[in-house]
Design a protein around this motif. Structure first.
Motif, PDB file in Angstrom:
ATOM      1  N   ARG A 149       0.823  -1.206   0.000  1.00 17.22           N
ATOM      2  CA  ARG A 149       0.000   0.000   0.000  1.00 17.22           C
ATOM      3  C   ARG A 149       0.860   1.261   0.000  1.00 17.22           C
ATOM      4  O   ARG A 149       0.516   2.255  -0.645  1.00 17.22           O
ATOM      5  CB  ARG A 149      -0.939  -0.009   1.210  1.00 17.22           C
ATOM      6  N   ALA A 150       1.980   1.232   0.718  1.00 17.61           N
ATOM      7  CA  ALA A 150       2.864   2.395   0.748  1.00 17.61           C
ATOM      8  C   ALA A 150       3.640   2.530  -0.555  1.00 17.61           C
ATOM      9  O   ALA A 150       3.808   3.639  -1.082  1.00 17.61           O
ATOM     10  CB  ALA A 150       3.835   2.281   1.923  1.00 17.61           C
ATOM     11  N   GLY A 151       4.119   1.406  -1.093  1.00 16.97           N
ATOM     12  CA  GLY A 151       4.962   1.451  -2.276  1.00 16.97           C
ATOM     13  C   GLY A 151       4.231   1.831  -3.544  1.00 16.97           C
ATOM     14  O   GLY A 151       4.813   2.457  -4.433  1.00 16.97           O
ATOM     15  N   LEU A 152       2.943   1.473  -3.630  1.00 19.27           N
ATOM     16  CA  LEU A 152       2.152   1.836  -4.798  1.00 19.27           C
ATOM     17  C   LEU A 152       1.392   3.118  -4.488  1.00 19.27           C
ATOM     18  O   LEU A 152       0.170   3.140  -4.371  1.00 19.27           O
ATOM     19  CB  LEU A 152       1.181   0.707  -5.168  1.00 19.27           C
ATOM     20  N   GLY A 153       2.136   4.205  -4.332  1.00 15.30           N
ATOM     21  CA  GLY A 153       1.535   5.484  -3.986  1.00 15.30           C
ATOM     22  C   GLY A 153       0.562   5.957  -5.046  1.00 15.30           C
ATOM     23  O   GLY A 153       0.527   5.451  -6.169  1.00 15.30           O
ATOM     24  N   ARG A 154      -0.237   6.957  -4.724  1.00 15.31           N
ATOM     25  CA  ARG A 154      -1.241   7.430  -5.665  1.00 15.31           C
ATOM     26  C   ARG A 154      -0.618   8.109  -6.884  1.00 15.31           C
ATOM     27  O   ARG A 154      -1.148   8.048  -7.976  1.00 15.31           O
ATOM     28  CB  ARG A 154      -2.206   8.390  -4.960  1.00 15.31           C
ATOM     29  N   GLU A 155       0.504   8.768  -6.710  1.00 17.56           N
ATOM     30  CA  GLU A 155       1.152   9.455  -7.835  1.00 17.56           C
ATOM     31  C   GLU A 155       2.577   8.983  -8.078  1.00 17.56           C
ATOM     32  O   GLU A 155       3.140   9.267  -9.131  1.00 17.56           O
ATOM     33  CB  GLU A 155       1.159  10.973  -7.601  1.00 17.56           C
ATOM     34  N   TRP A 156       3.175   8.286  -7.125  1.00 20.57           N
ATOM     35  CA  TRP A 156       4.585   7.910  -7.243  1.00 20.57           C
ATOM     36  C   TRP A 156       4.789   6.512  -6.695  1.00 20.57           C
ATOM     37  O   TRP A 156       4.349   6.204  -5.586  1.00 20.57           O
ATOM     38  CB  TRP A 156       5.446   8.907  -6.470  1.00 20.57           C
ATOM     39  N   ILE A 157       5.447   5.673  -7.458  1.00 25.27           N
ATOM     40  CA  ILE A 157       5.777   4.320  -7.014  1.00 25.27           C
ATOM     41  C   ILE A 157       7.155   4.347  -6.381  1.00 25.27           C
ATOM     42  O   ILE A 157       8.074   5.002  -6.892  1.00 25.27           O
ATOM     43  CB  ILE A 157       5.773   3.339  -8.196  1.00 25.27           C
ATOM     44  N   ALA A 158       7.324   3.648  -5.269  1.00 23.08           N
ATOM     45  CA  ALA A 158       8.642   3.556  -4.632  1.00 23.08           C
ATOM     46  C   ALA A 158       9.640   2.994  -5.640  1.00 23.08           C
ATOM     47  O   ALA A 158       9.461   1.893  -6.173  1.00 23.08           O
ATOM     48  CB  ALA A 158       8.565   2.667  -3.397  1.00 23.08           C
ATOM     49  N   ASP A 159      10.706   3.744  -5.895  1.00 22.63           N
ATOM     50  CA  ASP A 159      11.618   3.408  -6.996  1.00 22.63           C
ATOM     51  C   ASP A 159      12.221   2.008  -6.889  1.00 22.63           C
ATOM     52  O   ASP A 159      12.447   1.346  -7.903  1.00 22.63           O
ATOM     53  CB  ASP A 159      12.757   4.434  -7.054  1.00 22.63           C
ATOM     54  N   PHE A 160      12.503   1.541  -5.678  1.00 21.76           N
ATOM     55  CA  PHE A 160      13.207   0.263  -5.561  1.00 21.76           C
ATOM     56  C   PHE A 160      12.354  -0.912  -6.021  1.00 21.76           C
ATOM     57  O   PHE A 160      12.886  -2.002  -6.298  1.00 21.76           O
ATOM     58  CB  PHE A 160      13.704   0.046  -4.127  1.00 21.76           C
ATOM     59  N   LEU A 161      11.038  -0.707  -6.137  1.00 20.62           N
ATOM     60  CA  LEU A 161      10.151  -1.774  -6.609  1.00 20.62           C
ATOM     61  C   LEU A 161      10.195  -1.948  -8.115  1.00 20.62           C
ATOM     62  O   LEU A 161       9.753  -2.980  -8.639  1.00 20.62           O
ATOM     63  CB  LEU A 161       8.713  -1.480  -6.180  1.00 20.62           C
ATOM     64  N   THR A 162      10.710  -0.965  -8.839  1.00 25.10           N
ATOM     65  CA  THR A 162      10.647  -0.983 -10.303  1.00 25.10           C
ATOM     66  C   THR A 162      12.018  -0.706 -10.923  1.00 25.10           C
ATOM     67  O   THR A 162      12.226   0.340 -11.546  1.00 25.10           O
ATOM     68  CB  THR A 162       9.642   0.058 -10.820  1.00 25.10           C
ATOM     69  N   PRO A 163      12.977  -1.604 -10.760  1.00 27.12           N
ATOM     70  CA  PRO A 163      14.268  -1.399 -11.431  1.00 27.12           C
ATOM     71  C   PRO A 163      14.075  -1.302 -12.937  1.00 27.12           C
ATOM     72  O   PRO A 163      13.230  -1.984 -13.511  1.00 27.12           O
ATOM     73  CB  PRO A 163      15.063  -2.658 -11.047  1.00 27.12           C
ATOM     74  N   THR A 164      14.845  -0.452 -13.562  1.00 24.59           N
ATOM     75  CA  THR A 164      14.687  -0.216 -14.990  1.00 24.59           C
ATOM     76  C   THR A 164      15.054  -1.469 -15.783  1.00 24.59           C
ATOM     77  O   THR A 164      16.142  -2.012 -15.612  1.00 24.59           O
ATOM     78  CB  THR A 164      15.556   0.966 -15.432  1.00 24.59           C
ATOM     79  N   PRO A 165      14.150  -1.952 -16.637  1.00 24.34           N
ATOM     80  CA  PRO A 165      14.421  -3.190 -17.390  1.00 24.34           C
ATOM     81  C   PRO A 165      15.650  -3.086 -18.277  1.00 24.34           C
ATOM     82  O   PRO A 165      15.979  -2.023 -18.806  1.00 24.34           O
ATOM     83  CB  PRO A 165      13.145  -3.367 -18.217  1.00 24.34           C
ATOM     84  N   ARG A 166      16.298  -4.232 -18.435  1.00 28.49           N
ATOM     85  CA  ARG A 166      17.456  -4.352 -19.317  1.00 28.49           C
ATOM     86  C   ARG A 166      17.183  -5.468 -20.314  1.00 28.49           C
ATOM     87  O   ARG A 166      16.585  -6.488 -19.968  1.00 28.49           O
ATOM     88  CB  ARG A 166      18.721  -4.648 -18.506  1.00 28.49           C
ATOM     89  N   ALA A 167      17.645  -5.289 -21.525  1.00 32.90           N
ATOM     90  CA  ALA A 167      17.363  -6.248 -22.583  1.00 32.90           C
ATOM     91  C   ALA A 167      17.897  -7.628 -22.239  1.00 32.90           C
ATOM     92  O   ALA A 167      19.038  -7.778 -21.784  1.00 32.90           O
ATOM     93  CB  ALA A 167      17.974  -5.764 -23.898  1.00 32.90           C
ATOM     94  N   GLY A 168      17.069  -8.652 -22.428  1.00 31.49           N
ATOM     95  CA  GLY A 168      17.504 -10.032 -22.275  1.00 31.49           C
ATOM     96  C   GLY A 168      17.628 -10.529 -20.856  1.00 31.49           C
ATOM     97  O   GLY A 168      18.084 -11.658 -20.642  1.00 31.49           O
ATOM     98  N   GLU A 169      17.204  -9.748 -19.863  1.00 31.65           N
ATOM     99  CA  GLU A 169      17.372 -10.154 -18.471  1.00 31.65           C
ATOM    100  C   GLU A 169      16.239 -11.085 -18.042  1.00 31.65           C
ATOM    101  O   GLU A 169      15.065 -10.799 -18.271  1.00 31.65           O
ATOM    102  CB  GLU A 169      17.389  -8.914 -17.571  1.00 31.65           C
ATOM    103  N   GLU A 170      16.591 -12.201 -17.431  1.00 31.51           N
ATOM    104  CA  GLU A 170      15.592 -13.141 -16.921  1.00 31.51           C
ATOM    105  C   GLU A 170      15.016 -12.637 -15.605  1.00 31.51           C
ATOM    106  O   GLU A 170      15.596 -11.791 -14.929  1.00 31.51           O
ATOM    107  CB  GLU A 170      16.221 -14.520 -16.727  1.00 31.51           C
ATOM    108  N   PHE A 171      13.856 -13.208 -15.224  1.00 33.65           N
ATOM    109  CA  PHE A 171      13.175 -12.750 -14.016  1.00 33.65           C
ATOM    110  C   PHE A 171      14.068 -12.860 -12.779  1.00 33.65           C
ATOM    111  O   PHE A 171      14.103 -11.939 -11.955  1.00 33.65           O
ATOM    112  CB  PHE A 171      11.888 -13.543 -13.792  1.00 33.65           C
ATOM    113  N   ALA A 172      14.785 -13.958 -12.638  1.00 38.60           N
ATOM    114  CA  ALA A 172      15.599 -14.166 -11.431  1.00 38.60           C
ATOM    115  C   ALA A 172      16.631 -13.058 -11.258  1.00 38.60           C
ATOM    116  O   ALA A 172      16.860 -12.573 -10.139  1.00 38.60           O
ATOM    117  CB  ALA A 172      16.294 -15.527 -11.486  1.00 38.60           C
TER     118      ALA A 172
END
Length: 331
Positions: free
Chosen positions: A67-90
């Protein structure tokens, strides 16, 4: 509005990336919102929401973290690392787990726009976030990831063709209508909120599709990599299980009829493969028969070939749809 300043070279070097973690986080947002955009999402929520709520009920600290991390206007940054090409979920989720606890708490304060609740003043927040994302991945994404990935890849193909046909501005305007748009003068609006502009010229920029239809966000890593996560085209995410009139299925065969029904808007063979679950060869054979019958036409858009129904195809589908009997499109 929030916007990024970028030069032509940065836009020209940008690319599309498929991210298992982005899809997982979008599914987490869908579970958190509990609000379906179409019948497919409604069915998915009916299947997975009870388990998600039971998990949070058993882990109240994790529930408060969400509830805290999914703020109304801002998502806690550490929850959404910027995707990189070819990276697996793990590997992606390991980046969430490796965040320093004090940094995670700082990101939560930003998302909350205020002080951190005492219950979240602890060091295991990155571990809890990673464990929750792993649960969402294993329970709701990984079992159908092969098909979802085909849908996402089909969206990338369609956006790439759109860029070649109508230019990047048309693509940027269509990623999240009403939220993203090309403003001209090297300015790209990323959301409607009043955030300071960011100069990103020279950085890496990626566009990342996800299948949930009302969920998207932006992320960046230390000014070097920027990402726009956006919902893939609704025709891909929401119509894969469209019903086929029984009479049309009896006339053409259910699989071939399913292809014809989907072609009320132009699609590529890759998109049709993603939507129907049929093999590429099977889809190609169906299209050949439908074209020879005058029910489907094709045209080139850049390097892509798009198929759509002819007027005769529309008449046949509309006439069959007026009947009461229907069969599933994947029969």
């Amino acid at each position: 509005m929030g916007w990024w300043q970028l030069n032509a070279d940065t836009l020209a070097r940008s690319r599309f990336v498929i991210s298992p973690l982005a899809e997982t986080f979008a599914r987490l947002k869908l579970l958190h919102a509990g609000d379906a955009a179409h019948p497919g999402e409604r069915e998915w929520l009916r299947e997975h929401l009870p388990g998600y709520r039971a998990l949070l009920a058993a882990e109240p600290v994790t529930g408060r973290l969400v509830r805290a991390g999914l703020g109304r206007e801002w998502i806690a940054d550490f929850l959404t690392p910027t995707p990189r090409a070819g990276e697996e979920f793990a590997r992606e989720v390991a980046r969430v787990r490796s965040v320093a606890p004090e940094l995670a708490r700082a990101h939560l304060r930003t998302a909350l726009a205020g002080p951190l609740p005492a219950a979240l003043d602890r060091d295991d927040l990155p571990e809890r976030a990673a464990a929750l994302l792993e649960w969402v991945w294993e329970e709701t994404v990984r079992p159908c990831w092969a098909r979802q990935r085909r849908v996402l890849e089909a969206d990338v193909l369609a956006r790439t063709a759109q860029a070649g046909r109508a230019g990047w501005a048309s693509v940027l305007d269509s990623l999240r209508p009403g939220r993203t748009r090309w403003l001209g003068q090297n300015r790209f609006q990323i959301n409607p909120h009043e955030y300071p502009p960011r100069e990103i010229s020279g950085a890496e920029m990626v566009f990342v599709p996800v299948t949930p239809q009302r969920h998207g966000w932006v992320s960046w890593d230390d000014g070097e990599r920027y990402a726009v996560i956006y919902p893939c085209a609704g025709v891909l995410a929401g119509t894969g299980d469209r019903a086929v009139p029984a009479g049309l299925g009896a006339l053409l065969g259910p699989a071939r009829a399913g292809v014809l029904v989907l072609l009320d808007s132009p699609l590529t063979t890759t998109q049709l493969t993603a939507l129907t679950g049929q093999g590429l060869g099977s889809v190609g054979r169906h299209l050949k028969v439908l074209r020879e019958a005058g029910l489907v036409t094709r045209r080139r858009a850049g390097r892509a070939v798009l198929y759509g129904r002819t007027a005769a195809g529309d008449v046949l589908v509309d006439a069959a749809a007026s009947g009461a009997g229907r069969i599933p499109s994947r029969s």
